[in-house]
Scaffold this motif. Structure first.
Motif, PDB file in Angstrom:
ATOM      1  N   CYS A 133      36.630  -2.215  36.750  1.00 21.09           N
ATOM      2  CA  CYS A 133      36.261  -3.223  35.736  1.00 21.09           C
ATOM      3  C   CYS A 133      36.349  -4.625  36.329  1.00 21.09           C
ATOM      4  O   CYS A 133      35.425  -5.438  36.192  1.00 21.09           O
ATOM      5  N   LEU A 134      37.479  -4.903  36.969  1.00 19.91           N
ATOM      6  CA  LEU A 134      37.685  -6.231  37.550  1.00 19.91           C
ATOM      7  C   LEU A 134      36.676  -6.507  38.656  1.00 19.91           C
ATOM      8  O   LEU A 134      36.194  -7.640  38.799  1.00 19.91           O
ATOM      9  N   ASP A 135      36.360  -5.481  39.433  1.00 18.24           N
ATOM     10  CA  ASP A 135      35.421  -5.661  40.536  1.00 18.24           C
ATOM     11  C   ASP A 135      34.033  -6.044  40.019  1.00 18.24           C
ATOM     12  O   ASP A 135      33.324  -6.848  40.634  1.00 18.24           O
ATOM     13  N   ILE A 136      33.640  -5.482  38.880  1.00 12.23           N
ATOM     14  CA  ILE A 136      32.349  -5.841  38.279  1.00 12.23           C
ATOM     15  C   ILE A 136      32.407  -7.251  37.697  1.00 12.23           C
ATOM     16  O   ILE A 136      31.535  -8.092  37.945  1.00 12.23           O
ATOM     17  N   LEU A 137      33.468  -7.535  36.947  1.00  5.93           N
ATOM     18  CA  LEU A 137      33.545  -8.807  36.222  1.00  5.93           C
ATOM     19  C   LEU A 137      33.735 -10.004  37.146  1.00  5.93           C
ATOM     20  O   LEU A 137      33.317 -11.119  36.808  1.00  5.93           O
ATOM     21  N   GLN A 138      34.364  -9.802  38.311  1.00  6.11           N
ATOM     22  CA  GLN A 138      34.606 -10.953  39.182  1.00  6.11           C
ATOM     23  C   GLN A 138      33.314 -11.538  39.747  1.00  6.11           C
ATOM     24  O   GLN A 138      33.309 -12.647  40.278  1.00  6.11           O
ATOM     25  N   LYS A 139      32.203 -10.809  39.595  1.00 10.70           N
ATOM     26  CA  LYS A 139      30.902 -11.323  40.037  1.00 10.70           C
ATOM     27  C   LYS A 139      30.226 -12.150  38.944  1.00 10.70           C
ATOM     28  O   LYS A 139      29.210 -12.788  39.188  1.00 10.70           O
ATOM     29  N   TRP A 140      30.763 -12.131  37.729  1.00 10.39           N
ATOM     30  CA  TRP A 140      30.192 -12.912  36.635  1.00 10.39           C
ATOM     31  C   TRP A 140      30.599 -14.379  36.791  1.00 10.39           C
ATOM     32  O   TRP A 140      31.744 -14.682  37.173  1.00 10.39           O
ATOM     33  N   PRO A 141      29.700 -15.307  36.483  1.00  8.44           N
ATOM     34  CA  PRO A 141      29.983 -16.736  36.720  1.00  8.44           C
ATOM     35  C   PRO A 141      31.211 -17.271  35.987  1.00  8.44           C
ATOM     36  O   PRO A 141      31.898 -18.155  36.504  1.00  8.44           O
ATOM     37  N   LEU A 142      31.496 -16.761  34.794  1.00  9.34           N
ATOM     38  CA  LEU A 142      32.604 -17.302  34.007  1.00  9.34           C
ATOM     39  C   LEU A 142      33.911 -16.532  34.208  1.00  9.34           C
ATOM     40  O   LEU A 142      34.904 -16.811  33.536  1.00  9.34           O
ATOM     41  N   PHE A 143      33.916 -15.580  35.129  1.00  9.57           N
ATOM     42  CA  PHE A 143      35.159 -14.861  35.409  1.00  9.57           C
ATOM     43  C   PHE A 143      36.199 -15.843  35.956  1.00  9.57           C
ATOM     44  O   PHE A 143      35.897 -16.723  36.754  1.00  9.57           O
ATOM     45  N   GLY A 144      37.442 -15.676  35.532  1.00 13.48           N
ATOM     46  CA  GLY A 144      38.508 -16.557  36.005  1.00 13.48           C
ATOM     47  C   GLY A 144      38.514 -17.907  35.324  1.00 13.48           C
ATOM     48  O   GLY A 144      39.098 -18.861  35.842  1.00 13.48           O
ATOM     49  N   SER A 145      37.876 -18.008  34.157  1.00 10.85           N
ATOM     50  CA  SER A 145      37.851 -19.280  33.427  1.00 10.85           C
ATOM     51  C   SER A 145      38.921 -19.296  32.346  1.00 10.85           C
ATOM     52  O   SER A 145      39.273 -18.266  31.775  1.00 10.85           O
ATOM     53  N   CYS A 146      39.426 -20.490  32.083  1.00 13.94           N
ATOM     54  CA  CYS A 146      40.265 -20.725  30.910  1.00 13.94           C
ATOM     55  C   CYS A 146      39.412 -21.489  29.908  1.00 13.94           C
ATOM     56  O   CYS A 146      38.789 -22.494  30.258  1.00 13.94           O
ATOM     57  N   PHE A 147      39.378 -21.021  28.676  1.00 10.81           N
ATOM     58  CA  PHE A 147      38.451 -21.556  27.679  1.00 10.81           C
ATOM     59  C   PHE A 147      39.187 -22.370  26.619  1.00 10.81           C
ATOM     60  O   PHE A 147      40.260 -21.976  26.160  1.00 10.81           O
ATOM     61  N   PHE A 148      38.562 -23.494  26.224  1.00 13.59           N
ATOM     62  CA  PHE A 148      39.156 -24.377  25.226  1.00 13.59           C
ATOM     63  C   PHE A 148      38.074 -24.854  24.257  1.00 13.59           C
ATOM     64  O   PHE A 148      36.963 -25.204  24.674  1.00 13.59           O
ATOM     65  N   ALA A 149      38.411 -24.875  22.974  1.00 14.38           N
ATOM     66  CA  ALA A 149      37.505 -25.419  21.964  1.00 14.38           C
ATOM     67  C   ALA A 149      37.633 -26.936  21.962  1.00 14.38           C
ATOM     68  O   ALA A 149      38.733 -27.471  21.856  1.00 14.38           O
ATOM     69  N   ILE A 150      36.503 -27.647  22.105  1.00 13.43           N
ATOM     70  CA  ILE A 150      36.539 -29.110  22.169  1.00 13.43           C
ATOM     71  C   ILE A 150      35.405 -29.702  21.337  1.00 13.43           C
ATOM     72  O   ILE A 150      34.463 -29.011  20.946  1.00 13.43           O
ATOM     73  N   ARG A 151      35.511 -30.992  21.103  1.00 11.46           N
ATOM     74  CA  ARG A 151      34.442 -31.761  20.458  1.00 11.46           C
ATOM     75  C   ARG A 151      34.174 -32.979  21.328  1.00 11.46           C
ATOM     76  O   ARG A 151      35.089 -33.754  21.620  1.00 11.46           O
ATOM     77  N   HIS A 152      32.919 -33.123  21.771  1.00 14.32           N
ATOM     78  CA  HIS A 152      32.548 -34.246  22.632  1.00 14.32           C
ATOM     79  C   HIS A 152      32.346 -35.491  21.780  1.00 14.32           C
ATOM     80  O   HIS A 152      31.494 -35.523  20.895  1.00 14.32           O
ATOM     81  N   ILE A 153      33.129 -36.529  22.051  1.00  9.41           N
ATOM     82  CA  ILE A 153      33.050 -37.771  21.286  1.00  9.41           C
ATOM     83  C   ILE A 153      32.081 -38.720  21.989  1.00  9.41           C
ATOM     84  O   ILE A 153      32.346 -39.186  23.106  1.00  9.41           O
ATOM     85  N   GLN A 154      30.949 -38.995  21.352  1.00  6.35           N
ATOM     86  CA  GLN A 154      29.930 -39.870  21.922  1.00  6.35           C
ATOM     87  C   GLN A 154      29.922 -41.199  21.169  1.00  6.35           C
ATOM     88  O   GLN A 154      29.774 -41.235  19.946  1.00  6.35           O
ATOM     89  N   ALA A 155      30.075 -42.290  21.918  1.00  7.67           N
ATOM     90  CA  ALA A 155      30.162 -43.609  21.287  1.00  7.67           C
ATOM     91  C   ALA A 155      28.860 -44.009  20.611  1.00  7.67           C
ATOM     92  O   ALA A 155      28.857 -44.748  19.624  1.00  7.67           O
ATOM     93  N   ASP A 156      27.728 -43.529  21.132  1.00  4.90           N
ATOM     94  CA  ASP A 156      26.431 -43.954  20.609  1.00  4.90           C
ATOM     95  C   ASP A 156      25.844 -42.961  19.615  1.00  4.90           C
ATOM     96  O   ASP A 156      24.654 -43.001  19.315  1.00  4.90           O
ATOM     97  N   SER A 157      26.673 -42.039  19.111  1.00  5.15           N
ATOM     98  CA  SER A 157      26.140 -41.033  18.189  1.00  5.15           C
ATOM     99  C   SER A 157      27.152 -40.747  17.086  1.00  5.15           C
ATOM    100  O   SER A 157      28.341 -40.600  17.359  1.00  5.15           O
ATOM    101  N   PRO A 158      26.673 -40.667  15.834  1.00  3.24           N
ATOM    102  CA  PRO A 158      27.591 -40.330  14.735  1.00  3.24           C
ATOM    103  C   PRO A 158      27.949 -38.847  14.722  1.00  3.24           C
ATOM    104  O   PRO A 158      28.925 -38.444  14.106  1.00  3.24           O
ATOM    105  N   ASN A 159      27.130 -38.035  15.380  1.00  2.01           N
ATOM    106  CA  ASN A 159      27.376 -36.594  15.421  1.00  2.01           C
ATOM    107  C   ASN A 159      28.074 -36.232  16.733  1.00  2.01           C
ATOM    108  O   ASN A 159      27.598 -36.576  17.816  1.00  2.01           O
ATOM    109  N   HIS A 160      29.179 -35.541  16.611  1.00  4.49           N
ATOM    110  CA  HIS A 160      29.942 -35.152  17.791  1.00  4.49           C
ATOM    111  C   HIS A 160      29.869 -33.639  17.941  1.00  4.49           C
ATOM    112  O   HIS A 160      30.529 -32.900  17.210  1.00  4.49           O
ATOM    113  N   PRO A 161      29.056 -33.151  18.873  1.00  2.00           N
ATOM    114  CA  PRO A 161      28.824 -31.707  18.982  1.00  2.00           C
ATOM    115  C   PRO A 161      30.052 -30.951  19.491  1.00  2.00           C
ATOM    116  O   PRO A 161      30.868 -31.485  20.240  1.00  2.00           O
TER     117      PRO A 161
END
Length: 634
Positions: free
Chosen positions: A503-531
């Motif tokens: 399983c690990l041998d297959i997944l380590q070839k995936w681009p996002l393997f070994g990532s730590c994931f965080f939920a964020i909101r990008h604050i843009q000074a020139d936009s009222p909407n923050h995606p």
């Protein structure tokens, strides 16, 4: 937005909102409140219910690697330098007062040589004449030997003079702990230890005095109590785990401990070695910060210097490791890494030890320089349920599939993120052909990894696929069942560990393997909407992902991240500013996230490991080059 789990945590906990909520109280709060520990102590039985194991044992003495052979150690010990008697000649109150030695600008003492010669001649004259009104060599040496009676003045001249009374109190506490002086009414040996630790914390200038008192009482001990010297050395080990000494005393204190520790003919060489190890740890890490529990003091007084502490690995595997008073987080990480066959010091930096406290939503890894028993003692005192969990927090080095325990640890961290769908990249919310093939085979491998011997059923298959897969309409559930079952024929010959490794041998070839994931909101000074985005941190850098397809919107390699800064708004919202680019041209990206502290820490950890790895490889290239030149010359 739904909280996204980081792969390093295996679903145990999330990041702590502020490092101020860390479990360890400051040294001043902990030590000056030592009496409170005495009143609020939890019985060992209740501790066992919280941390899994509270028994103390007598552990073997680890070898102290100071790059010296036994022959070198022996010759250095017997070189006549830095003896306690020499220190007494220069610093003890009675000697300085009597002979009025004068310290010169270079730190030497005028008159010291004449003093030594004078004492030697007086010793000879006393033998001839049978009398002498002045001090003899014997009388001077008695200053650094065990005393059956309490001292009436401090050994060293202390400032302010009021410390003289406290020094006398510390000496009495040492004698009471050793059994050479009766305990006061309602006093315990724990009170004696607390008296010494609290005073040494409150008055740093007392630390040299206490060390001199301990050296004195463990030298030529003639006590009527058979265990007096032994208990003195054990008290010595407690103090050495908390406080360093002055530069003036340090060579003499080290010499005293080395002389006892390296000479196995001495009765207490093993405890002296513990003292030496504790002192070296204190010099390196700053010493313990919380006063020891009643259980710890009682155990050390009885000769049990290690606690059987439980540590958990991802997936629920438990390891009990003997944890000493001076054990720090990095020691535990190193020991568990050795179990995983990870021996490269730089690679060890990928792993962390987390303290998960029951009821806390967020957590942070323990500082590598924190003392384990400082952490656990404080939590047990507060009656909190906690777990010490070891896991991989950074994914820089490639997988090593040569160790069963390593495979178990990594698999149990990766599998939850895979099943959540965090590793999937689905442009247009569609799967690529190679992804379909991988997912089908991984599902069969997961079934075998769970030690299943039968072909996965329709109901079982849906739990073996990433969550976002089933709602997709391009491949219907019956088709998935058929593809998974078609891969099952290859599984019968595999062990559960081999299935996890594949399983690990297959997944380590995936681009996002070994990532730590965080939920964020990008604050843009020139936009009222923050995606909203998902921030993925891996060895390639910081990636801002589309929240549905996980495609990379933009990214920053770590060599472009100049700095990070955490900001708390008036409404308590937490932001992280990332300065990216170079010192001449840069851009600040502001994100809103409750996990700002952990994101900042992980970025720093990745950068440190990358720099350490580059330095290590540079040294290897330099060594190879030197060897090649040497071979060519010869």
């Amino acid at each position: 937005m739904e909280q996204i789990r980081s792969s390093r945590q295996n679903g145990y906990a999330k990041e702590m909102e502020s490092s101020d909520k860390r479990l360890n109280s400051s040294k001043s709060q902990a030590i000056t409140n030592g009496d409170a520990h005495n009143n609020n102590h939890h019985h060992p039985a209740s501790e066992s219910g919280r941390d899994g194991c509270s028994s103390w044992v007598e552990s073997r003495i680890d070898h102290v690697d100071d790059n010296r052979s036994d022959i070198t150690q022996s010759s250095n010990i017997n070189d006549g330098k830095f003896s306690l008697l020499q220190f007494a000649l220069y610093n003890f109150r009675d000697v300085v007062d009597k002979y009025e030695l004068i310290r010169s600008a270079d730190g030497s003492f005028s008159g010291s040589i004449k003093l030594l010669e004078s004492l030697k001649s007086k010793k000879k004259n006393k033998k001839k004449n049978g009398s002498g009104s002045d001090w003899t060599w014997r009388e001077l040496s008695d200053l650094v030997k065990f005393s059956k009676a309490p001292i009436t003045n401090s050994l060293l001249k202390l400032s302010p003079p009021e410390l003289n009374k406290i020094a006398i109190e510390c000496f009495a506490s040492i004698m009471r702990f050793m059994g050479d002086l009766p305990l006061l009414k309602n006093q315990t040996e724990v009170d004696c230890v607390y008296t010494i630790l609290v005073n040494c914390y409150q008055w740093p200038q007392l630390r040299d005095e206490v060390y001199c008192q301990l050296m004195k009482q463990t030298t030529n001990n003639k006590s009527a109590r058979l265990d007096s010297c032994q208990r003195g050395w054990r008290l010595f080990s407690i103090v050495a785990a908390y406080f360093d000494c002055s530069e003036n005393l340090r060579p003499y204190l080290h010499k005293f401990l080395e002389t006892s520790a390296y000479d196995k003919r001495r009765a207490y060489y093993a405890t002296a070695m513990v003292c030496l190890q504790n002192l070296r740890k204190t010099m390196k890490y700053g010493g313990r910060k919380n006063v020891p529990s009643i259980e710890e003091i009682a155990a050390i007084a009885a000769g049990r210097n290690s606690k059987r502490q439980m540590y958990r690995l991802p997936g629920g595997t438990e390891r009990i490791i003997n944890t000493k008073s001076s054990t720090v987080v990095s020691d535990i990480i190193e020991e568990i890494c050795s179990m995983l066959n990870v021996n490269n010091p730089v690679e060890m930096q990928e792993f962390s030890l987390y303290c998960i406290i029951d009821g806390d939503l967020y957590t942070m890894p323990l500082n590598r320089e924190e003392y384990i028993l400082d952490v656990t003692t404080e939590l047990l005192k507060n009656g909190q349920t906690f777990y010490l969990i070891f896991c991989r927090s950074v994914w820089y080095y490639p997988l090593r599939l040569d160790c069963q325990l390593y495979i178990e640890v990594i698999f149990n961290q990766v599998a939850p993120d895979y099943l959540e769908g965090l590793l999937l990249i689905t442009p247009g919310e569609r799967l690529k052909e190679n992804q379909v093939s991988d997912i089908s085979r991984i599902a069969a491998l997961l079934h075998r990894a769970a030690n299943m011997d039968h072909e996965p059923t329709k109901d079982e298959v849906k739990y073996l696929l990433p969550k976002p897969i089933l709602p997709m309409k391009e491949i219907r559930p019956p088709q998935w069942v058929e593809m998974v079952q078609s891969n099952w024929n290859d599984m019968g010959a595999l062990t559960t560990t081999e299935a996890k490794a594949q399983c690990l041998d297959i997944l380590q070839k995936w681009p996002l393997f070994g990532s730590c994931f965080f939920a964020i909101r990008h604050i843009q000074a020139d936009s009222p909407n923050h995606p909203d985005y998902i921030l993925a941190l891996n060895k390639e850098g910081a990636h801002f992902l589309d929240i549905l397809t996980h495609e990379t919107i933009w990214d920053y390699p770590f060599d472009q991240i100049i700095s990070t800064r955490k900001i708390r708004a008036e409404d308590e919202a937490l932001f992280l500013d990332m300065k990216c680019g170079n010192l001449m041209t840069y851009k600040i990206t502001r994100i809103q996230t409750d996990q700002a502290h952990e994101i900042s820490r992980l970025i720093r950890q990745y950068i440190d490991i990358q720099n350490s790895d580059k330095g290590e490889r540079g040294q290897q290239v330099s060594t190879i080059s030197r060897n090649a030149n040497s071979n060519y010359s010869s």
